[in-house]
Write a protein that holds these residues in place. Structure first.
Motif, PDB file in Angstrom:
ATOM      1  N   ALA A   1       0.846  -1.192   0.000  1.00 30.79           N
ATOM      2  CA  ALA A   1       0.000   0.000   0.000  1.00 30.79           C
ATOM      3  C   ALA A   1       0.881   1.242   0.000  1.00 30.79           C
ATOM      4  N   GLY A   2       0.306   2.362  -0.392  1.00 29.94           N
ATOM      5  CA  GLY A   2       1.028   3.633  -0.415  1.00 29.94           C
ATOM      6  C   GLY A   2       0.159   4.690  -1.063  1.00 29.94           C
ATOM      7  N   ASP A   3       0.669   5.905  -1.135  1.00 31.08           N
ATOM      8  CA  ASP A   3      -0.058   7.007  -1.749  1.00 31.08           C
ATOM      9  C   ASP A   3       0.915   7.789  -2.629  1.00 31.08           C
ATOM     10  N   PRO A   4       0.818   7.619  -3.954  1.00 34.60           N
ATOM     11  CA  PRO A   4      -0.196   6.867  -4.702  1.00 34.60           C
ATOM     12  C   PRO A   4      -0.015   5.363  -4.544  1.00 34.60           C
ATOM     13  N   PRO A   5      -1.077   4.563  -4.836  1.00 24.64           N
ATOM     14  CA  PRO A   5      -0.982   3.114  -4.691  1.00 24.64           C
ATOM     15  C   PRO A   5       0.131   2.551  -5.566  1.00 24.64           C
ATOM     16  N   PRO A   6       0.968   1.666  -5.004  1.00 27.51           N
ATOM     17  CA  PRO A   6       2.068   1.108  -5.799  1.00 27.51           C
ATOM     18  C   PRO A   6       1.600   0.039  -6.769  1.00 27.51           C
ATOM     19  N   ILE A   7       2.380  -0.145  -7.805  1.00 27.61           N
ATOM     20  CA  ILE A   7       2.179  -1.256  -8.744  1.00 27.61           C
ATOM     21  C   ILE A   7       3.061  -2.408  -8.283  1.00 27.61           C
ATOM     22  N   VAL A   8       2.451  -3.575  -8.057  1.00 24.65           N
ATOM     23  CA  VAL A   8       3.179  -4.737  -7.561  1.00 24.65           C
ATOM     24  C   VAL A   8       3.470  -5.679  -8.725  1.00 24.65           C
ATOM     25  N   SER A   9       4.730  -6.092  -8.834  1.00 26.02           N
ATOM     26  CA  SER A   9       5.136  -7.001  -9.901  1.00 26.02           C
ATOM     27  C   SER A   9       6.190  -7.970  -9.361  1.00 26.02           C
ATOM     28  N   TRP A  10       6.459  -9.004 -10.151  1.00 25.23           N
ATOM     29  CA  TRP A  10       7.478  -9.996  -9.805  1.00 25.23           C
ATOM     30  C   TRP A  10       8.502 -10.087 -10.923  1.00 25.23           C
ATOM     31  N   LYS A  11       9.733 -10.450 -10.545  1.00 23.25           N
ATOM     32  CA  LYS A  11      10.779 -10.693 -11.528  1.00 23.25           C
ATOM     33  C   LYS A  11      11.783 -11.683 -10.936  1.00 23.25           C
ATOM     34  N   ARG A  12      12.634 -12.218 -11.791  1.00 26.25           N
ATOM     35  CA  ARG A  12      13.696 -13.123 -11.355  1.00 26.25           C
ATOM     36  C   ARG A  12      15.019 -12.370 -11.319  1.00 26.25           C
ATOM     37  N   SER A  13      15.852 -12.714 -10.342  1.00 23.98           N
ATOM     38  CA  SER A  13      17.172 -12.092 -10.315  1.00 23.98           C
ATOM     39  C   SER A  13      18.055 -12.677 -11.412  1.00 23.98           C
ATOM     40  N   GLU A  14      17.865 -13.963 -11.680  1.00 24.30           N
ATOM     41  CA  GLU A  14      18.587 -14.645 -12.759  1.00 24.30           C
ATOM     42  C   GLU A  14      17.663 -15.693 -13.361  1.00 24.30           C
ATOM     43  N   GLY A  15      17.977 -16.091 -14.583  1.00 30.46           N
ATOM     44  CA  GLY A  15      17.183 -17.130 -15.226  1.00 30.46           C
ATOM     45  C   GLY A  15      16.040 -16.561 -16.037  1.00 30.46           C
ATOM     46  N   ALA A  16      15.488 -17.415 -16.891  1.00 31.63           N
ATOM     47  CA  ALA A  16      14.427 -16.978 -17.808  1.00 31.63           C
ATOM     48  C   ALA A  16      13.074 -16.951 -17.114  1.00 31.63           C
ATOM     49  N   TRP A  17      12.263 -15.990 -17.510  1.00 33.33           N
ATOM     50  CA  TRP A  17      10.872 -15.924 -17.048  1.00 33.33           C
ATOM     51  C   TRP A  17      10.005 -16.614 -18.091  1.00 33.33           C
ATOM     52  N   GLU A  18       9.395 -17.728 -17.686  1.00 31.36           N
ATOM     53  CA  GLU A  18       8.593 -18.520 -18.617  1.00 31.36           C
ATOM     54  C   GLU A  18       7.134 -18.106 -18.503  1.00 31.36           C
ATOM     55  N   ASN A  19       6.685 -17.365 -19.492  1.00 30.85           N
ATOM     56  CA  ASN A  19       5.333 -16.787 -19.441  1.00 30.85           C
ATOM     57  C   ASN A  19       4.229 -17.835 -19.372  1.00 30.85           C
ATOM     58  N   LYS A  20       4.469 -19.016 -19.955  1.00 30.24           N
ATOM     59  CA  LYS A  20       3.420 -20.033 -19.955  1.00 30.24           C
ATOM     60  C   LYS A  20       3.176 -20.605 -18.560  1.00 30.24           C
ATOM     61  N   ARG A  21       4.226 -20.662 -17.743  1.00 32.88           N
ATOM     62  CA  ARG A  21       4.091 -21.268 -16.417  1.00 32.88           C
ATOM     63  C   ARG A  21       4.109 -20.255 -15.278  1.00 32.88           C
TER      64      ARG A  21
ATOM     65  N   CYS B   1       9.717  -9.580  -5.423  1.00 30.12           N
ATOM     66  CA  CYS B   1       8.469  -8.819  -5.481  1.00 30.12           C
ATOM     67  C   CYS B   1       8.820  -7.338  -5.397  1.00 30.12           C
ATOM     68  N   GLU B   2       8.310  -6.565  -6.332  1.00 31.62           N
ATOM     69  CA  GLU B   2       8.628  -5.134  -6.419  1.00 31.62           C
ATOM     70  C   GLU B   2       7.342  -4.312  -6.307  1.00 31.62           C
ATOM     71  N   ALA B   3       7.321  -3.384  -5.349  1.00 29.50           N
ATOM     72  CA  ALA B   3       6.200  -2.445  -5.194  1.00 29.50           C
ATOM     73  C   ALA B   3       6.713  -1.067  -5.594  1.00 29.50           C
ATOM     74  N   LYS B   4       6.150  -0.525  -6.666  1.00 32.65           N
ATOM     75  CA  LYS B   4       6.732   0.666  -7.288  1.00 32.65           C
ATOM     76  C   LYS B   4       5.718   1.791  -7.419  1.00 32.65           C
ATOM     77  N   THR B   5       6.142   3.011  -7.030  1.00 29.76           N
ATOM     78  CA  THR B   5       5.400   4.234  -7.302  1.00 29.76           C
ATOM     79  C   THR B   5       6.291   5.120  -8.174  1.00 29.76           C
ATOM     80  N   PRO B   6       5.769   6.230  -8.700  1.00 25.94           N
ATOM     81  CA  PRO B   6       6.637   7.106  -9.506  1.00 25.94           C
ATOM     82  C   PRO B   6       7.826   7.676  -8.728  1.00 25.94           C
ATOM     83  N   TYR B   7       7.777   7.606  -7.384  1.00 32.53           N
ATOM     84  CA  TYR B   7       8.798   8.285  -6.586  1.00 32.53           C
ATOM     85  C   TYR B   7       9.651   7.344  -5.747  1.00 32.53           C
TER      86      TYR B   7
END
Length: 217
Positions: free
Chosen positions: A142-162, A185-191
């Motif tokens: 949570a935050g103001d403005p509300p953050p966008i939550v996303s996931w990523k890998r530090s290494e290795g391929a991201w397999e979209n099908k799975r 897990c990344e929670a991101k706002t413009p700032y």
């Protein structure tokens, strides 16, 4: 006129006074950057300087719209306005107004106060799973403005099908040993951006069984 002669009376006025009257008297003019000025909640926020010219020296005042200045938390000094311990209520437009005998004018700048994101549900730091299992990890913020939550890998391929992300929840179907590694897990706002890491270890079922038997025997 006396005895048919014309007399002229000459008043001597200092040239500097004439020039002062003709050249230096001027209505106020303002130069002010429109902003916005960005401030983190709880920090002091100094707005762009209100540059004012004019003669006689204009009287400079500030006001806020909508609402009003928080008088116990605002400091005015030589065209600068500082909001102390900025809060969400301080968001808005700030008007610099200048006035002298020849006129008045004003200009506005804006302030936006933001809150850094924070995790409401933080994923585990480490996780062991068996191969061929499915995985689901929740992450929300949570935050103001509300953050966008996303996931990523530090290494290795991201397999979209799975590997899917929906509303902060990471799901991976049919895990394999190649999925082992760090997921972020990344929670991101413009700032501001915050991260939480999960170290995933995918164990082969046969190896897991051998280790279990070895533990008992």
């Amino acid at each position: 006129m006396q005895d048919g002669r014309l007399f002229a009376v000459i008043f001597r006025i200092p040239v500097c006074k004439i020039l002062s009257f003709l050249l230096f008297k001027a209505p106020p003019r303002i130069q002010l950057a429109p902003g916005p000025t960005l401030a983190k909640t709880g920090q002091n926020a100094t707005l762009p300087k209100c540059h004012v010219t004019g003669f006689p020296a204009p009287v400079v005042t500030w006001w806020k719209t909508p609402g009003s200045l928080a008088k116990d938390r605002t400091v005015q000094d030589k065209g600068l306005l500082t909001v102390v311990l900025a809060a969400k209520d301080d968001i808005g437009s700030y008007v610099c107004h200048a006035k002298n005998q020849l006129g008045e004018t004003s200009a506005a700048t804006s302030l936006f106060v933001w809150s850094p994101p924070r995790f409401i549900i933080k994923p585990p730091q480490s996780l062991n799973k068996a191969a061929d299992d499915d995985l689901s990890i929740n992450c929300s913020a949570a935050g103001d403005p509300p953050p966008i939550v996303s996931w990523k890998r530090s290494e290795g391929a991201w397999e979209n099908k799975r590997m899917k992300v929906n509303r902060g929840i990471l799901t991976i179907s049919t895990l394999s040993s190649t999925d082992s590694g760090v997921f972020i897990c990344e929670a991101k706002t413009p700032y501001f951006t915050i991260e939480a890491r999960t170290d995933l270890l995918v164990i082969n079922r046969k190896l897991q069984l051998v280790n279990t038997l070895h533990h008992y025997f």
